[in-house]
Design a protein around this motif. Structure first.
Motif, PDB file in Angstrom:
ATOM      1  N   UNK A  24       0.859  -1.185   0.000  1.00  0.00           N
ATOM      2  CA  UNK A  24       0.000   0.000   0.000  1.00  0.00           C
ATOM      3  C   UNK A  24       0.895   1.234   0.000  1.00  0.00           C
ATOM      4  N   UNK A  25       0.312   2.339  -0.444  1.00  0.00           N
ATOM      5  CA  UNK A  25       1.037   3.610  -0.502  1.00  0.00           C
ATOM      6  C   UNK A  25       0.505   4.461   0.641  1.00  0.00           C
ATOM      7  N   UNK A  26       1.402   4.907   1.508  1.00  0.00           N
ATOM      8  CA  UNK A  26       0.967   5.689   2.658  1.00  0.00           C
ATOM      9  C   UNK A  26       1.746   6.993   2.720  1.00  0.00           C
ATOM     10  N   UNK A  27       1.124   7.998   3.299  1.00  0.00           N
ATOM     11  CA  UNK A  27       1.860   9.251   3.521  1.00  0.00           C
ATOM     12  C   UNK A  27       1.955   9.483   5.017  1.00  0.00           C
ATOM     13  N   UNK A  28       3.023  10.174   5.409  1.00  0.00           N
ATOM     14  CA  UNK A  28       3.207  10.487   6.829  1.00  0.00           C
ATOM     15  C   UNK A  28       3.815  11.881   6.933  1.00  0.00           C
ATOM     16  N   UNK A  29       3.515  12.553   8.020  1.00  0.00           N
ATOM     17  CA  UNK A  29       4.123  13.866   8.283  1.00  0.00           C
ATOM     18  C   UNK A  29       5.575  13.667   8.693  1.00  0.00           C
ATOM     19  N   UNK A  30       6.428  14.529   8.231  1.00  0.00           N
ATOM     20  CA  UNK A  30       7.827  14.463   8.664  1.00  0.00           C
ATOM     21  C   UNK A  30       7.939  14.996  10.089  1.00  0.00           C
ATOM     22  N   UNK A  31       8.783  14.328  10.880  1.00  0.00           N
ATOM     23  CA  UNK A  31       9.024  14.756  12.257  1.00  0.00           C
ATOM     24  C   UNK A  31      10.325  15.568  12.304  1.00  0.00           C
ATOM     25  N   UNK A  32      10.502  16.378  13.342  1.00  0.00           N
ATOM     26  CA  UNK A  32      11.779  17.116  13.460  1.00  0.00           C
ATOM     27  C   UNK A  32      12.952  16.136  13.485  1.00  0.00           C
ATOM     28  N   UNK A  67       3.734  -3.643   7.478  1.00  0.00           N
ATOM     29  CA  UNK A  67       3.558  -2.232   7.834  1.00  0.00           C
ATOM     30  C   UNK A  67       4.823  -1.404   7.685  1.00  0.00           C
ATOM     31  N   UNK A  68       5.931  -2.070   7.385  1.00  0.00           N
ATOM     32  CA  UNK A  68       7.196  -1.341   7.212  1.00  0.00           C
ATOM     33  C   UNK A  68       7.391  -0.923   5.754  1.00  0.00           C
ATOM     34  N   UNK A  69       8.258   0.067   5.581  1.00  0.00           N
ATOM     35  CA  UNK A  69       8.612   0.522   4.242  1.00  0.00           C
ATOM     36  C   UNK A  69       9.496  -0.528   3.561  1.00  0.00           C
TER      37      UNK A  69
END
Lengths: 334, 334
Positions: A24-32, A67-69
């Protein structure tokens, strides 16, 4: 600045073929960024046959968790850094994984010089699992000699293309095995191999007997299965078989079909030797320098097949296993 | 003088196991000797695993026709001759076949000296397919080093017994694989191997992991099949696998099961090398001299299992494939 990473995630472990619905293709917010980390905008992701074996959940290879990249090599440029050695704009390669923005420890990155070769070449001819693998397999194991009959399987693939060209440079007579007329045409017309066998439409063993009635001196195998058996059955005395990979078998590593013709090794006084490029770290620099030189002077070429867009990575992986690509298969991530 | 020859004839080609009903015992009147021929009273006939592959009717080996005498090596003494070099009483060996009186061309015979070793030793430790095969495989291919973990299959057989003893002489740590307690006791108590695995009653792979947690350096394989796979799965880095034979596969050479674990060769940077003793004729004299010396000084022993009477040859062949014998299996013909 883009604050999101788009990544390809393992949704379920494939049984048999690794079809796009396993991902699956997922997006996530970048963290500091935390200390020691570097953020890289990924440009190209390498699509490799070996990836299939990382989706199994066991074995000696690195494994991808659910669930991992997806693990993959990539090249890109630093966009943010906590480490003095990696300034924004620096070209790098490493295990960037199948994603658009990689956030990785600095010690997992290698700076590269994109003034000597284009960035994508570092995923192709200058990549460990591609050109470096071909160079090491030829230099340390196959050692082709002038006049020898040299056969390579998956000959239109990223490793096979370079292997055959190195054999030609050594003066060997090169026969390539590949699937379909587009590929055999490429081997004959673009790479200048002496002969090409289309395993999808020809009897490999019969064609080998015809092309090499005195037998095959060296076989560089990337596929395993019936093609390996066909070549074993046509070995010359004192032949060398190099086992680089077995792309025909990677969909079902629990039920690998071994080479039933392996007793030809005894009858023909021959060797079968396996290798993996990472066992020869002392040769990486020499391999890269020689390949870069050959690429620059035109002695060796490696075409690229590029699929545009991170969301096409699952399709690219399937394309590779269905034997669709000629040369090095890449996904352009950004 | 006995005017009849009793011979073992191929009655039908075996499908699967070569059972005694595939053979018949026939007698024939001896004919007058023609020029160039020598008549030999056969004393011992060698019972060899390779014979099974000669009953198929095709392939690279010599083949036995229906109604023909079974091909086999033998030793005996000349009883009648048309050739000055072979006087009556001379001990000889050669392809005498499974019969009591062999009438053969002089150029197929080799005179032997039974003052240095007993006649039967020329079918055992000093025989091409037995001791000489073991010596050549060890000297030219396996090359065991002191301290290496060395595994041999069919370890209680004629080749395996000698292979393991040569490995011991080289200082290797020898693990033998054989079937049944009588054989593993023999390996431990009579041959002094460091360990023995009973493949009929133990999990070979589990025992290998226990005995050699850091992996196996050298494997000398006489059997193929699941035992070969178990050892491949336990190789150390840079291991050598020597393919001498595949007795587990000879009953059905059209459907050989190849080693499904062969990709371990790439993962473990290892080689698999086949050999046949007849590719090394330049080494026969050295091999024979060294083996005769080892036999004389007790460094190497080779027990014999002898079945008495030519009519027991079919039973002996089946006995061998059922793994019944320890050491060299012979039939006493006369």
């Amino acid at each position: 600045m883009n604050n999101q990473n788009t990544r390809v995630v393992l949704g379920r472990r494939p049984v048999g073929e690794a079809t796009p619905d396993c991902f699956s293709i997922e997006t996530e917010e970048l963290q500091p960024l935390t200390e020691g980390m570097v953020r890289v905008a990924v440009e190209y992701i390498s699509v490799d046959a070996g990836t299939r074996t990382m989706l199994k959940g066991e074995g000696f290879h690195n494994q991808v968790g659910l669930g991992d990249t997806i693990l993959a090599s990539g090249v890109g440029r630093v966009i943010e850094s906590t480490v003095a050695d990696f300034k924004p704009g620096q070209a790098v390669r490493g295990g960037l994984c199948a994603q658009t923005i990689a956030t990785v420890p600095a010690n997992m990155l290698e700076p590269i010089d994109d003034s000597t070769a284009p960035l994508s070449a570092y995923m192709g001819i200058l990549n460990g699992s591609t050109g470096i693998t071909a160079w090491i397999g030829m230099h340390h194991i196959a050692k082709p000699q002038a006049g020898e009959i040299f056969v390579v399987s998956a000959a239109a693939g990223a490793v096979g293309s370079i292997v055959g060209q190195i054999a030609k440079l050594a003066g060997a007579r090169v026969i390539g095995i590949a699937g379909g007329k587009a590929k055999t045409d490429y081997l004959l017309n673009d790479l200048g191999f002496e002969a090409a066998i289309d395993y999808k439409n020809e009897d490999v063993s019969a064609r080998l007997r015809e092309l090499a009635p005195d037998g095959i001196n060296v076989f560089f195998d990337n596929v395993g299965g019936p093609i390996l058996d066909a070549v074993l059955d046509n070995l010359a005395l004192r032949a060398r078989v190099v086992i680089c990979g077995a792309v025909s078998q990677y969909d079902d590593m629990d039920n690998i079909t071994g080479p039933s013709m392996y007793l030809r090794l005894a009858e023909r006084q021959s060797t079968m030797e396996g290798f993996a490029y990472f066992h020869f770290p002392e040769s990486f620099a020499q391999a890269e320098a020689e390949l870069a030189q050959w690429l620059a002077d035109g002695s060796v070429v490696l075409p690229e097949s590029i699929l545009d867009g991170i969301e096409r990575y699952p399709e690219a992986l399937q394309f590779m296993f269905n034997g669709g690509n000629i040369g090095k298969l890449l996904v352009k991530a950004g």
